[in-house]
Design an enzyme around this catalytic site. Structure first.
Site, PDB file in Angstrom:
ATOM      1  N   ASN A   1     -92.237  73.722  41.873  1.00 61.02           N
ATOM      2  CA  ASN A   1     -91.412  74.325  40.817  1.00 61.02           C
ATOM      3  C   ASN A   1     -90.964  75.745  41.160  1.00 61.02           C
ATOM      4  O   ASN A   1     -89.924  76.199  40.688  1.00 61.02           O
ATOM      5  CB  ASN A   1     -92.139  74.289  39.474  1.00 61.02           C
ATOM      6  CG  ASN A   1     -92.040  72.905  38.847  1.00 61.02           C
ATOM      7  OD1 ASN A   1     -91.084  72.177  39.109  1.00 61.02           O
ATOM      8  ND2 ASN A   1     -93.024  72.534  38.050  1.00 61.02           N
TER       9      ASN A   1
ATOM     10  N   HIS B   1    -101.431  68.303  40.470  1.00 59.04           N
ATOM     11  CA  HIS B   1    -100.080  68.163  39.921  1.00 59.04           C
ATOM     12  C   HIS B   1     -99.345  67.004  40.588  1.00 59.04           C
ATOM     13  O   HIS B   1     -98.999  67.078  41.767  1.00 59.04           O
ATOM     14  CB  HIS B   1     -99.315  69.484  40.101  1.00 59.04           C
ATOM     15  CG  HIS B   1     -97.969  69.472  39.454  1.00 59.04           C
ATOM     16  ND1 HIS B   1     -96.896  70.176  39.932  1.00 59.04           N
ATOM     17  CD2 HIS B   1     -97.530  68.823  38.350  1.00 59.04           C
ATOM     18  CE1 HIS B   1     -95.855  69.957  39.154  1.00 59.04           C
ATOM     19  NE2 HIS B   1     -96.211  69.144  38.186  1.00 59.04           N
TER      20      HIS B   1
ATOM     21  N   SER C   1     -97.749  71.568  35.040  1.00 63.01           N
ATOM     22  CA  SER C   1     -96.786  71.992  36.059  1.00 63.01           C
ATOM     23  C   SER C   1     -96.538  73.488  35.994  1.00 63.01           C
ATOM     24  O   SER C   1     -95.994  74.058  36.923  1.00 63.01           O
ATOM     25  CB  SER C   1     -95.465  71.251  35.867  1.00 63.01           C
ATOM     26  OG  SER C   1     -95.022  71.384  34.547  1.00 63.01           O
TER      27      SER C   1
ATOM     28  N   GLU D   1     -99.852  68.241  44.297  1.00 64.68           N
ATOM     29  CA  GLU D   1    -100.225  69.626  44.576  1.00 64.68           C
ATOM     30  C   GLU D   1    -101.667  69.815  44.111  1.00 64.68           C
ATOM     31  O   GLU D   1    -101.983  69.563  42.939  1.00 64.68           O
ATOM     32  CB  GLU D   1     -99.292  70.590  43.833  1.00 64.68           C
ATOM     33  CG  GLU D   1     -97.870  70.573  44.371  1.00 64.68           C
ATOM     34  CD  GLU D   1     -96.945  71.543  43.645  1.00 64.68           C
ATOM     35  OE1 GLU D   1     -96.209  72.272  44.326  1.00 64.68           O
ATOM     36  OE2 GLU D   1     -96.927  71.553  42.391  1.00 64.68           O
TER      37      GLU D   1
HETATM   38  N1  CAA Z   1     -92.675  51.898  39.332  1.00 64.35           N
HETATM   39  C1  CAA Z   1     -92.474  51.019  40.341  1.00 64.35           C
HETATM   40  N2  CAA Z   1     -91.308  50.888  40.981  1.00 64.35           N
HETATM   41  C2  CAA Z   1     -90.283  51.643  40.547  1.00 64.35           C
HETATM   42  C3  CAA Z   1     -90.397  52.562  39.488  1.00 64.35           C
HETATM   43  C4  CAA Z   1     -91.680  52.677  38.875  1.00 64.35           C
HETATM   44  N3  CAA Z   1     -91.914  53.544  37.884  1.00 64.35           N
HETATM   45  N4  CAA Z   1     -89.195  53.176  39.300  1.00 64.35           N
HETATM   46  C5  CAA Z   1     -88.348  52.648  40.211  1.00 64.35           C
HETATM   47  N5  CAA Z   1     -88.996  51.727  40.967  1.00 64.35           N
HETATM   48  C6  CAA Z   1     -88.476  50.958  42.093  1.00 64.35           C
HETATM   49  C7  CAA Z   1     -87.191  50.217  41.787  1.00 64.35           C
HETATM   50  O1  CAA Z   1     -87.469  48.966  41.205  1.00 64.35           O
HETATM   51  C8  CAA Z   1     -86.602  50.069  43.177  1.00 64.35           C
HETATM   52  O2  CAA Z   1     -87.267  49.024  43.860  1.00 64.35           O
HETATM   53  P1  CAA Z   1     -86.493  48.127  44.979  1.00 64.35           P
HETATM   54  O3  CAA Z   1     -86.133  49.085  46.091  1.00 64.35           O
HETATM   55  O4  CAA Z   1     -87.509  47.116  45.399  1.00 64.35           O
HETATM   56  O5  CAA Z   1     -85.308  47.571  44.247  1.00 64.35           O
HETATM   57  C9  CAA Z   1     -87.023  51.374  43.883  1.00 64.35           C
HETATM   58  O6  CAA Z   1     -88.148  51.880  43.133  1.00 64.35           O
HETATM   59  C10 CAA Z   1     -85.921  52.398  43.900  1.00 64.35           C
HETATM   60  O7  CAA Z   1     -85.494  52.639  42.561  1.00 64.35           O
HETATM   61  P2  CAA Z   1     -83.968  52.756  42.149  1.00 64.35           P
HETATM   62  O8  CAA Z   1     -83.121  51.895  43.045  1.00 64.35           O
HETATM   63  O9  CAA Z   1     -83.882  52.531  40.683  1.00 64.35           O
HETATM   64  O10 CAA Z   1     -83.564  54.260  42.324  1.00 64.35           O
HETATM   65  P3  CAA Z   1     -83.733  55.284  43.527  1.00 64.35           P
HETATM   66  O11 CAA Z   1     -83.559  54.628  44.859  1.00 64.35           O
HETATM   67  O12 CAA Z   1     -82.887  56.436  43.167  1.00 64.35           O
HETATM   68  O13 CAA Z   1     -85.253  55.755  43.455  1.00 64.35           O
HETATM   69  C11 CAA Z   1     -86.493  57.576  42.549  1.00 64.35           C
HETATM   70  C12 CAA Z   1     -85.774  56.266  42.275  1.00 64.35           C
HETATM   71  C13 CAA Z   1     -87.722  57.312  43.430  1.00 64.35           C
HETATM   72  C14 CAA Z   1     -86.956  58.101  41.208  1.00 64.35           C
HETATM   73  C15 CAA Z   1     -85.549  58.572  43.310  1.00 64.35           C
HETATM   74  O14 CAA Z   1     -84.328  58.663  42.635  1.00 64.35           O
HETATM   75  C16 CAA Z   1     -86.126  59.949  43.425  1.00 64.35           C
HETATM   76  O15 CAA Z   1     -86.955  60.216  44.283  1.00 64.35           O
HETATM   77  N6  CAA Z   1     -85.673  60.889  42.555  1.00 64.35           N
HETATM   78  C17 CAA Z   1     -86.152  62.235  42.519  1.00 64.35           C
HETATM   79  C18 CAA Z   1     -87.375  62.295  41.651  1.00 64.35           C
HETATM   80  C19 CAA Z   1     -87.967  63.657  41.628  1.00 64.35           C
HETATM   81  O16 CAA Z   1     -87.484  64.616  42.184  1.00 64.35           O
HETATM   82  N7  CAA Z   1     -89.118  63.741  40.920  1.00 64.35           N
HETATM   83  C20 CAA Z   1     -89.799  64.964  40.741  1.00 64.35           C
HETATM   84  C21 CAA Z   1     -89.401  65.538  39.432  1.00 64.35           C
HETATM   85  S1  CAA Z   1     -90.131  67.099  39.189  1.00 64.35           S
HETATM   86  C22 CAA Z   1     -91.654  66.725  38.560  1.00 64.35           C
HETATM   87  O17 CAA Z   1     -92.011  65.613  38.311  1.00 64.35           O
HETATM   88  C23 CAA Z   1     -92.596  67.827  38.391  1.00 64.35           C
HETATM   89  C24 CAA Z   1     -92.407  68.819  37.371  1.00 64.35           C
HETATM   90  O18 CAA Z   1     -93.251  69.678  37.278  1.00 64.35           O
HETATM   91  C25 CAA Z   1     -91.289  68.830  36.419  1.00 64.35           C
END
Ligand code: CAA
Length: 297
Positions: free
Chosen positions: A194, A144, A123, A156
């Site tokens: 990022n 990414h 990243s 990405e």
């Molecule tokens: N695999 C499969 N399904 C999953 C899962 C996984 N790993 N994690 C969660 N789910 C499912 C849940 O079971 C749930 O399913 P249902 O709708 O059928 O019940 C659904 O996904 C939604 O999950 P939650 O209700 O627990 O929570 P949510 O609605 O908040 O969604 C999320 C979770 C998708 C993570 C959401 O909160 C989100 O988009 N968050 C932001 C994440 C983000 O910004 N990520 C980028 C980080 S930065 C990065 O990665 C890069 C870097 O360089 C640092």
């Protein structure tokens, strides 16, 4: 340049997620780890995630029990680098450490077939620096992914000054075949996400340090006021404060701009071993993971 078999380096959160989406998209995927116990942990995570998909309807991206078995059958774990020899693309997702990554690429360069593409999920580390460890600079790119990989649609696709255009296009198409939405970017530290996300997250910490609002209120403000799925502190804890701190260092080192500099609180939390969700404590206390409690610093 047909991609059939994928090699994934590292079976942590990102590596296991990448392997899962590759197998779900129909590719054979072999994951390399240093010890079997890391493979076991990563594969347990894949099982858990696939079980969640199996609970959903097809309209919501669900899979059947038979599909789950087929996906798992396409996945293989190994601790032997030679098992990656016939891969068409190798995606590295090991620890964010330049030397460790370069060592891994140098070792695999002599093992994996010459026309295979090498990709890094880094990243923040320069993809150009990583490619110097190999004799295939024109076949080296950044791919990414975002956490959680099975859910986040973005990839990405990072081009360096040495990447061959045909290799770049093949990687771009590959990301599409994974069911992801690829975006084109170049090897500038932080790429697109990022570059924009890190200053925002660091500003949230500064706003908190300056007394603008509590952790919970800042999180709620951004969640409910802007429609973000997570507020900045929840997201920081989710990404891992150690990871976020590391990224700020690399970005600050590159740009020498205050917006990428770590606020004192982040540094202290990392020193204290408060890495967020994974360590049980970050901006929130996860003693009860279902009901995180915001801290006051
Ligand atoms: N695999 C499969 N399904 C999953 C899962 C996984 N790993 N994690 C969660 N789910 C499912 C849940 O079971 C749930 O399913 P249902 O709708 O059928 O019940 C659904 O996904 C939604 O999950 P939650 O209700 O627990 O929570 P949510 O609605 O908040 O969604 C999320 C979770 C998708 C993570 C959401 O909160 C989100 O988009 N968050 C932001 C994440 C983000 O910004 N990520 C980028 C980080 S930065 C990065 O990665 C890069 C870097 O360089 C640092």
């Amino acid at each position: 340049m047909e991609i059939k078999k994928v090699g994934v380096l590292g079976c942590g959160l990102m590596g296991s997620g990448i392997a899962q989406v590759c197998a779900t998209a129909g590719f054979d995927a072999t994951v390399l780890e240093v010890e079997q116990k890391y493979l076991d942990k990563g594969f347990a995570g894949i099982e858990k995630s696939l079980a969640k998909f199996a609970e959903r309807t097809p309209e919501k991206g669900g899979i059947t029990a038979a599909q789950k078995r087929e996906i798992l059958a396409r996945l293989k774990g190994t601790t032997n680098k030679a098992d990656l020899a016939d891969c068409d693309i190798v995606i590295e997702a090991i620890i964010e450490n330049v030397e460790e990554k370069k060592k891994m690429y140098a070792a695999l360069d002599g093992i994996v077939k010459k026309d295979a593409i090498f990709a890094s999920n880094t990243s923040s580390i320069s993809v150009t620096e990583l490619l110097t460890a190999t004799k295939r600079p024109e076949r080296f790119i950044g791919l990414h992914f975002f956490n959680p990989v099975p859910l986040m649609k973005l990839v990405e696709v990072v081009k360096t000054i040495a990447t061959a255009p045909a290799v770049y296009e093949a990687a771009y198409e590959f990301a599409k075949r994974l069911g992801k939405v690829p975006v084109r970017t170049s090897d500038k530290t932080g790429f697109i996400v990022n570059r924009l996300l890190v200053p925002y997250l660091l500003d949230a910490i500064r706003a908190y340090e300056e007394g603008v609002g509590s952790i919970e209120d800042i999180d709620n403000a951004m969640k409910l006021g802007c429609g973000y799925p997570m507020g900045p502190f929840t997201l920081l804890d989710f990404v891992g404060l150690d990871t976020a701190y590391y990224i700020t260092h690399v970005m600050y080192d590159e740009f020498k701009e205050r917006r990428f500099a770590s606020p004192p609180l982040l540094k202290r939390m990392v020193m204290a071993g408060w890495y967020g969700r994974k360590s049980g404590r970050g901006f929130y206390d996860y003693s009860d993971p279902e009901k995180p409690v915001a801290g006051m610093f």
